[in-house]
Design an enzyme around this catalytic site. Structure first.
Site, short mmCIF file in Angstrom:
data_model
loop_
_atom_site.label_atom_id
_atom_site.label_comp_id
_atom_site.label_asym_id
_atom_site.label_seq_id
_atom_site.Cartn_x
_atom_site.Cartn_y
_atom_site.Cartn_z
CB CYS A 1 -0.87 0.01 1.24
SG CYS A 1 -1.74 -1.53 1.49
NE ARG B 1 4.44 1.69 -2.87
CZ ARG B 1 5.06 1.28 -1.79
NH1 ARG B 1 6.36 1.37 -1.71
NH2 ARG B 1 4.40 0.77 -0.79
CD1 TRP C 1 -0.34 -5.96 -1.64
CD2 TRP C 1 -0.44 -5.62 -3.83
NE1 TRP C 1 0.18 -7.06 -2.26
CE2 TRP C 1 0.14 -6.88 -3.60
CE3 TRP C 1 -0.60 -5.19 -5.16
CZ2 TRP C 1 0.56 -7.73 -4.62
CZ3 TRP C 1 -0.19 -6.03 -6.18
CH2 TRP C 1 0.38 -7.28 -5.91
CG ASN D 1 1.05 1.39 3.81
OD1 ASN D 1 -0.11 1.55 3.43
ND2 ASN D 1 2.09 1.94 3.22
N GLY D 2 0.45 -2.31 6.33
CA GLY D 2 0.91 -3.35 7.26
C GLY D 2 -0.21 -4.31 7.59
CD GLU E 1 14.26 -19.15 -9.17
OE1 GLU E 1 13.69 -19.87 -10.01
OE2 GLU E 1 14.12 -17.93 -9.14
CE LYS F 1 15.00 -15.49 -11.29
NZ LYS F 1 13.71 -15.76 -10.76
CD GLU G 1 14.00 -14.74 -15.08
OE1 GLU G 1 13.95 -15.21 -13.96
OE2 GLU G 1 12.99 -14.33 -15.68
CG HIS H 1 24.24 -41.08 -15.37
ND1 HIS H 1 24.65 -42.40 -15.41
CD2 HIS H 1 24.12 -40.78 -14.05
CE1 HIS H 1 24.74 -42.87 -14.17
NE2 HIS H 1 24.42 -41.90 -13.34
CE LYS I 1 6.88 -9.75 -11.49
NZ LYS I 1 7.99 -10.61 -11.07
C1 F6R Z 1 11.06 -15.94 -13.52
C2 F6R Z 1 9.65 -15.70 -13.41
C3 F6R Z 1 8.71 -16.61 -14.08
C4 F6R Z 1 7.42 -16.76 -13.27
C5 F6R Z 1 6.37 -17.56 -14.06
C6 F6R Z 1 5.12 -17.77 -13.24
O1 F6R Z 1 11.81 -15.04 -12.78
O2 F6R Z 1 9.24 -14.75 -12.78
O3 F6R Z 1 9.28 -17.85 -14.34
O4 F6R Z 1 7.73 -17.39 -12.06
O5 F6R Z 1 6.05 -16.89 -15.23
O6 F6R Z 1 4.55 -16.56 -12.87
P1 F6R Z 1 3.53 -16.48 -11.68
O7 F6R Z 1 4.27 -16.80 -10.44
O8 F6R Z 1 3.03 -15.07 -11.70
O9 F6R Z 1 2.46 -17.48 -11.96
#
Ligand code: F6R
Length: 610
Positions: free
Chosen positions: A2, A27, A74, A100-101, A482, A486, A489, A505, A605
């Site tokens: 928020c 945000r 939020w 907020n909180g 992971e 990271k 990407e 293998h 995103k």
């Molecule tokens: C990588 C990343 C993506 C998401 C994926 C699922 O950094 O952000 O691999 O994790 O697209 O997204 P959500 O979690 O929003 O379902």
């Protein structure tokens, strides 16, 4: 997360509040509102949706006055709706609060107030605060706020107005950020610097447990117990873009640094006060129903799927229930065997990922109960699932997920322990032991973050390679996946994650002189085996960085070229720490290569297409 803005001065407050809230739009939020002292008294206008909706409502009926508070919400408690939006008020309509909180004991407080005849309109914890302040008011708003706050547990940044003292704006901070802006004949409050940067660069940053009483001409600073304090004014020389990122160069780096807070927020209110059990009041399924599930499917995409892989180990080890994991885009096309005793868990930061949503619907069509772990209240996944655990990471803006992933891990730990309680697979002492270790995680992450510069150097050397490998065993392998994602990407460097024992293998053929290998070595039971696998790579010329537990530096130094130690925790909790150096490595590698860290090529995103 928020946003809060407040103003007391001689200018019309409505445009200042709206402009301030606009500066916080980046945000993310789902509703907005303002409260202003007008000639009629304290008036509130609020609405679900974008700020444009609020502006639309106010354009025909503006709130005229020189003192006001504003908020972008939020959702955490209660869905996004007009009535759940802030500011909130009490039954006398004389007090108004933005917050907020999270107030952990709001249900308790609400019940007490209802016994006294208070009526509540919203599902929020914030409305309880305005009622509580009204009850405590005996002619001094500062004392009323202090008394109210002393009854609240949790995290709160507050802006408070009362019609009885229209020349005062009261601000409180406890575990949720709040700043005070100082101008000539006018003062401001804000949750973030960008909201007021246009008007002043002179600010006081409140610390936890501090409050401020603002008039047009003064700022009185004190503790929430009422002891006066003085503090140095901070002069902000950031531009707006830097201020939005909290002084960090990128949202991703800011979000990596927000992880200790995200851990605390996600755990807050979900452990009993004596720290011996997990409480998840948001779950509609009873412990009896939970005991009835004999298997679990965890379904998600990308990083959320990697959190699910950790979740598999967590649930299997703690609750002793077998778990299968699936990428959501595959799940419904493989005719999964879903029986009435299958619990399906979907994991999604955004709650809008098309593949995850489709998997959720397929699971429900086949008769499964679906639990969602998501970061967005009111998202499609949150609305359609039968049960929801909200992660409290706050909005994640960088495309590469960091704090959302680690908050998902925390949600799995809490849920795994909750299930272990129900199944009796862990006793109270064992649960208390794990919870105590979880409570140390935020501080331990801070320790890792303090060593970011070391990782910057390693990342720069990695960035000169075209391919590298992440290896690990057991739960470390899930983190390796992971780490590799990271890096790919945001740095566009090819990398692969391998279960360390599997290298020989086939993939070992790719290891040649100088190839970087990042080896996760946090699982003591598997340490010896990892050393053998590392030797296999080193014999072919690999350059190995070991991610190790503090205290094993001496031993590991013989086997790796470089090492980075994470603070010691329980083996099952290590992913919440070991992923942090990997996030930083990716960030700095991307930076070294000059890429757009926050918006990597080809990626979005929220992926709302299948
Ligand atoms: C990588 C990343 C993506 C998401 C994926 C699922 O950094 O952000 O691999 O994790 O697209 O997204 P959500 O979690 O929003 O379902």
């Amino acid at each position: 997360m928020c946003g809060i803005v407040g103003y007391i001065g001689n200018r019309e407050s409505q445009p200042i509040l709206l402009e301030g809230l606009k500066k916080l739009e980046y945000r993310g939020y789902d509703s907005a509102g303002i409260a202003v002292f007008t000639e009629q008294g304290l008036e509130i206008t609020k609405t679900v949706g974008r700020l444009a909706n609020l502006e639309g409502r106010l354009s025909g009926d503006p709130l005229r006055g020189t003192v006001g508070i504003g908020h972008t919400r939020w959702a955490t408690h209660g869905k996004p709706s007009d009535v759940n939006s802030h500011p909130h008020t009490d039954n006398t309509l004389k007090f108004s609060v933005v917050h907020n909180g999270i107030i952990e004991n709001y249900l308790e407080l609400k019940e007490e107030l209802m016994h006294k005849g208070h009526r509540f309109l919203s599902e929020t914890d914030t409305e309880v605060i305005s009622h509580l302040i009204a009850v405590e008011y005996e002619g001094d708003i500062v004392k009323a706020v202090q008394r109210a706050v002393s009854k609240m547990r949790g995290a709160f940044a507050l802006g408070v107005l009362t019609e009885y003292e229209p020349d005062k704006l009261v601000a409180v901070r406890y575990a949720s950020p709040l700043i005070i802006g100082v101008g000539e004949g006018e003062k401001y409050i804000a949750s973030d610097i960008p909201a007021i940067l246009e008007h002043t660069r002179d600010i006081y940053i409140l610390n936890d447990g501090e409050m401020a009483v603002l008039t047009r001409d003064s700022v009185q600073l004190m503790t929430i117990e009422g002891n006066l304090i003085s503090k140095e004014m901070f002069h902000v020389d950031w531009d707006l873009m830097t201020a939005e990122k909290g002084g960090f160069d990128h949202f991703m780096l800011k979000e990596i640094h927000e992880q200790p807070k995200a851990y605390r927020d996600t755990m807050r209110g979900r452990m009993s006060e004596d720290g011996r059990s997990v409480v998840l009041p948001e779950l509609k399924m009873t412990p009896d129903m939970l005991r009835g599930f004999k298997r679990v499917h965890i379904v998600a995409c990308g990083t959320a799927m990697h959190a699910g892989l950790v979740g598999k180990t967590v649930i299997e080890q703690l609750a002793r229930v077998p778990v299968e994991t699936d990428v959501a885009s595959e799940y419904r096309y493989r005719s999964p065997i879903i029986t009435p005793d299958t619990l399906v868990i979907v994991v999604s930061q955004s709650g809008e990922t098309a593949d995850t949503l489709a998997a959720l619907r397929e699971a429900q069509r086949c008769g499964a109960r679906v639990l969602a772990i998501t970061n967005v209240v009111g998202s499609s996944v949150a609305r359609e699932a039968d049960d929801v655990i909200i992660t409290l990471a706050g909005p994640e803006i960088a495309v590469a997920s960091t704090k959302a992933y680690t908050s998902q891990l925390i949600a799995f730990y809490l849920f795994g322990l909750y299930w272990a309680q129900a199944n009796g697979t862990k006793n109270e002492a064992e649960i208390a032991h794990i919870l105590a270790a979880m409570e140390s995680l935020p501080e331990q992450v801070e320790k890792i973050l303090a060593q970011a510069e070391v990782l910057k150097g390693v990342a720069e050397s990695i960035s000169r390679h075209s391919s590298l490998f992440f290896i690990g065993r057991g739960i470390d392998y899930a983190v390796a996946l992971e780490g590799s994602l990271k890096l790919k990407e945001i740095s566009y460097i090819h990398s692969e994650a391998y279960a360390a024992g599997e290298l020989k293998h086939g993939t070992l053929a790719l290891i040649e002189e100088g190839v970087p290998v990042i080896a996760l070595m946090t699982q003591e039971e598997l340490y010896e085996k990892m050393l053998s696998n590392i030797k296999e790579t080193k014999a072919r010329g690999a350059h190995v960085l070991g991610i190790i537990n503090e205290g094993s530096e001496g031993e590991t130094a013989k086997s790796v070229d470089r090492q980075f130690a994470i603070p010691r925790t329980l083996p099952i909790l290590t992913p919440a720490l070991s992923v942090v150096p990997l996030q930083l490595l990716s960030y700095y590698a991307s930076l070294a290569l000059g890429h757009d860290v926050d918006k990597p090529r080809n990626l979005a995103k929220s992926v709302t297409v299948e």
